[in-house]
Design a protein around this motif. Structure first.
Motif, mmCIF file in Angstrom:
data_model
loop_
_atom_site.group_PDB
_atom_site.id
_atom_site.type_symbol
_atom_site.label_atom_id
_atom_site.label_comp_id
_atom_site.label_asym_id
_atom_site.label_seq_id
_atom_site.Cartn_x
_atom_site.Cartn_y
_atom_site.Cartn_z
ATOM 1 N N UNK A 12 0.805 -1.221 0.000
ATOM 2 C CA UNK A 12 0.000 0.000 0.000
ATOM 3 C C UNK A 12 0.844 1.279 0.000
ATOM 4 N N UNK A 13 1.879 1.393 0.862
ATOM 5 C CA UNK A 13 2.681 2.630 0.787
ATOM 6 C C UNK A 13 3.279 2.877 -0.590
ATOM 7 N N UNK A 14 3.733 1.803 -1.264
ATOM 8 C CA UNK A 14 4.280 1.970 -2.603
ATOM 9 C C UNK A 14 3.197 2.392 -3.589
ATOM 10 N N UNK A 15 1.981 1.826 -3.446
ATOM 11 C CA UNK A 15 0.877 2.217 -4.319
ATOM 12 C C UNK A 15 0.549 3.697 -4.137
ATOM 13 N N UNK A 16 0.569 4.174 -2.902
ATOM 14 C CA UNK A 16 0.286 5.590 -2.640
ATOM 15 C C UNK A 16 1.378 6.478 -3.227
ATOM 16 N N UNK A 17 2.631 6.035 -3.096
ATOM 17 C CA UNK A 17 3.733 6.823 -3.649
ATOM 18 C C UNK A 17 3.649 6.873 -5.176
ATOM 19 N N UNK A 18 3.324 5.729 -5.804
ATOM 20 C CA UNK A 18 3.198 5.708 -7.261
ATOM 21 C C UNK A 18 2.020 6.556 -7.727
ATOM 22 N N UNK A 19 0.926 6.513 -6.977
ATOM 23 C CA UNK A 19 -0.231 7.335 -7.318
ATOM 24 C C UNK A 19 0.127 8.822 -7.246
ATOM 25 N N UNK A 54 6.759 23.922 -11.057
ATOM 26 C CA UNK A 54 6.302 23.416 -9.763
ATOM 27 C C UNK A 54 5.946 21.941 -9.875
ATOM 28 N N UNK A 55 5.348 21.566 -11.001
ATOM 29 C CA UNK A 55 5.026 20.161 -11.210
ATOM 30 C C UNK A 55 6.267 19.285 -11.312
ATOM 31 N N UNK A 56 7.334 19.816 -11.915
ATOM 32 C CA UNK A 56 8.576 19.047 -12.012
ATOM 33 C C UNK A 56 9.149 18.773 -10.625
ATOM 34 N N UNK A 57 9.155 19.790 -9.769
ATOM 35 C CA UNK A 57 9.626 19.586 -8.398
ATOM 36 C C UNK A 57 8.776 18.582 -7.656
ATOM 37 N N UNK A 58 7.460 18.653 -7.879
ATOM 38 C CA UNK A 58 6.554 17.706 -7.227
ATOM 39 C C UNK A 58 6.816 16.281 -7.707
ATOM 40 N N UNK A 59 7.089 16.142 -8.996
ATOM 41 C CA UNK A 59 7.370 14.815 -9.539
ATOM 42 C C UNK A 59 8.644 14.232 -8.925
ATOM 43 N N UNK A 60 9.672 15.052 -8.781
ATOM 44 C CA UNK A 60 10.918 14.580 -8.167
ATOM 45 C C UNK A 60 10.651 14.114 -6.737
ATOM 46 N N UNK A 61 9.790 14.855 -6.007
ATOM 47 C CA UNK A 61 9.475 14.468 -4.628
ATOM 48 C C UNK A 61 8.836 13.090 -4.579
ATOM 49 N N UNK A 62 7.870 12.843 -5.460
ATOM 50 C CA UNK A 62 7.213 11.540 -5.446
ATOM 51 C C UNK A 62 8.136 10.432 -5.931
ATOM 52 N N UNK A 98 5.923 21.097 -1.151
ATOM 53 C CA UNK A 98 4.496 20.875 -0.901
ATOM 54 C C UNK A 98 4.147 19.405 -1.079
ATOM 55 N N UNK A 99 4.602 18.825 -2.164
ATOM 56 C CA UNK A 99 4.251 17.441 -2.460
ATOM 57 C C UNK A 99 4.915 16.466 -1.495
ATOM 58 N N UNK A 100 6.184 16.692 -1.181
ATOM 59 C CA UNK A 100 6.861 15.804 -0.235
ATOM 60 C C UNK A 100 6.158 15.816 1.119
ATOM 61 N N UNK A 101 5.729 16.994 1.554
ATOM 62 C CA UNK A 101 5.017 17.092 2.826
ATOM 63 C C UNK A 101 3.672 16.365 2.764
ATOM 64 N N UNK A 102 2.900 16.638 1.727
ATOM 65 C CA UNK A 102 1.554 16.076 1.651
ATOM 66 C C UNK A 102 1.556 14.566 1.435
ATOM 67 N N UNK A 103 2.390 14.098 0.507
ATOM 68 C CA UNK A 103 2.390 12.662 0.206
ATOM 69 C C UNK A 103 2.960 11.860 1.375
ATOM 70 N N UNK A 104 4.012 12.355 2.001
ATOM 71 C CA UNK A 104 4.577 11.659 3.156
ATOM 72 C C UNK A 104 3.555 11.561 4.283
ATOM 73 N N UNK A 105 2.832 12.647 4.513
ATOM 74 C CA UNK A 105 1.794 12.639 5.548
ATOM 75 C C UNK A 105 0.707 11.628 5.206
ATOM 76 N N UNK A 106 0.275 11.606 3.953
ATOM 77 C CA UNK A 106 -0.758 10.664 3.528
ATOM 78 C C UNK A 106 -0.292 9.227 3.711
ATOM 79 N N UNK A 107 0.965 8.955 3.368
ATOM 80 C CA UNK A 107 1.500 7.602 3.520
ATOM 81 C C UNK A 107 1.519 7.179 4.985
ATOM 82 N N UNK A 108 1.939 8.076 5.862
ATOM 83 C CA UNK A 108 1.961 7.758 7.291
ATOM 84 C C UNK A 108 0.562 7.512 7.827
#
Length: 412
Positions: A149-156, A273-281, A331-341
């Motif tokens: 599941x964590x990997x699925x969330x990260x890929x999403x 901004x999207x490129x930075x978000x993509x790198x975060x994910x 923004x993305x690293x914060x939000x996605x990491x929080x969602x995964x946790x």
């Protein structure tokens, strides 16, 4: 003799969730759908700004498109936990396709004005308040192994942010050569493609609970409030999105007033901004183990404050692109990491409600920040608004570090 079940084909660890067929189908449909969403968002912002020239209207539209996540989202989470999430998601996708098609027809006919812009943004916000938690809550049912599941969330999340990178420049080119109506029509088709993909998924039924919606809402709220780690995560989501996500509202203003640009310029800035978000994910998919996510969240928040403060100055266009990439990453690293946790730790029977509360905080306070940013920028300008947000976010990060350090010290 009972035939043995063939083993699931092994995929590389960074994309192991794609070994599940249901997630593969969802992933492909979501790729097209999310790209369409970003094309629509850029086209709607540019349409509103070139029709009215109003930064305040941009803030209002962003607020209306996101505020229902805050107002309706938590109750929606309690409600969807009682129903067939797969069927509800099909209905939501169909309505989103209809909304985008209506936007295309009205724009092509020349009927769009202040009133209809507000109506369509409000309708989009209400639909997203149900569709987003539904989609997030169902991801767990698309992977048979909970460990994936964590990997699925990260890929999403990586998929969503890849679309943030590709979608805005694509929208800028489409607007320049074909107009906003074509963007809305393509978005409608993209929603339909995800709908057809969801019809092909043969998933295990998601957990459904019984009880009154109000009682279930209170159960979810109690879990969030009395679980201290979860409460801290939610507060961080509130502050980062309240302050950092204002860039999305201010980009059309910055494009025209700071750089004298057009829709294609807006697409490149948004794409940065999207490129930075993509790198975060991508980082999270490759190495986002649960044990590292706390440090990832802290570093991401610092990136947001730094980028906002940098954008307060009259920087060169290349500098603005770089800072927006850093901001998108944070923004993305914060939000996605929080969602995964949150999803990894939440009990399965509470997952829909926990996700709904997370989405409410994430998008609801982005909406409030966008509304306030539009009002402030109309008076003092977009760069000054970025600077104020950066100072406030930096102040919160200092408070957060010392407050929770003192709490852990007093409890030891």
């Amino acid at each position: 003799m009972t035939p043995s079940i063939p083993p699931r084909r092994t995929w590389p660890a960074p994309v192991r969730a794609l070994s599940h067929r249901n997630f593969q189908v969802y992933f492909l449909g979501q790729a097209v759908s999310t790209l369409g969403k970003w094309v629509q968002q850029v086209a709607l912002s540019w349409l509103a700004y070139h029709l009215t020239g109003s930064a305040s209207l941009l803030g209002l539209l962003a607020f209306l498109a996101l505020a229902p996540q805050l107002l309706v989202g938590p109750v929606a989470g309690a409600w969807i936990d009682k129903h067939d999430k797969h069927r509800l998601l099909l209905i939501a996708q169909a309505l989103l396709a209809l909304q985008s098609f209506s936007l295309a027809v009205m724009t092509w006919a020349g009927w769009m004005d202040h009133f209809w812009l507000i109506v369509m943004a409000s309708l989009l916000g209400i639909l997203n308040a149900f569709e987003t938690p539904l989609r997030q809550a169902l991801i767990g049912s698309f992977v048979a192994d909970p460990a994936d599941l964590p990997n699925a969330l990260a890929l999403n999340a990586m998929l969503i942010n890849a679309a943030r990178f590709v979608g805005p420049p694509l929208a800028g080119a489409l607007i320049a050569y074909s107009g906003e109506a074509v963007c809305f029509l393509l978005t409608s088709i993209a929603f339909l493609l995800l709908l057809f993909g969801l019809l092909k998924i043969k998933g295990t039924p998601s957990v459904r609970v019984t009880g009154k919606t109000g009682q279930m809402f209170r159960e979810g709220l109690k879990y969030l409030w009395f679980t201290l780690d979860v409460r801290r995560l939610m507060l961080g989501v509130v502050m980062v999105n309240l302050m950092s996500s204002i860039y999305a509202v201010l980009l059309p203003v910055i494009t025209r007033e700071s750089y004298g640009g057009d829709a294609q310029t807006l697409g490149w800035l948004w794409g940065a901004a999207g490129a930075g978000a993509f790198v975060a994910t991508l980082c999270l998919a490759l190495g986002g183990t649960v044990s590292r996510l706390g440090r990832f969240i802290q570093g991401a928040s610092v990136c947001c404050a730094f980028a906002l403060l940098g954008l307060a100055f009259d920087v060169h266009f290349v500098g603005a692109i770089t800072l927006l990439a850093v901001l998108g990453f944070g923004i993305t690293a914060n939000n996605v990491s929080t969602n995964m946790l949150l999803q990894s730790q939440a009990p399965s029977e509470l997952r829909g409600r926990v996700i709904a509360f997370y989405i409410a905080m994430r998008f609801g306070f982005e909406a409030i920040g966008g509304l306030l940013a539009g009002l402030v920028a109309a008076r003092w300008g977009a760069p000054a608004t970025m600077g104020v947000a950066g100072v406030l976010l930096a102040g919160y990060l200092v408070f957060d570090r010392f407050y929770w350090s003192s709490r852990s010290g007093s409890s030891s």
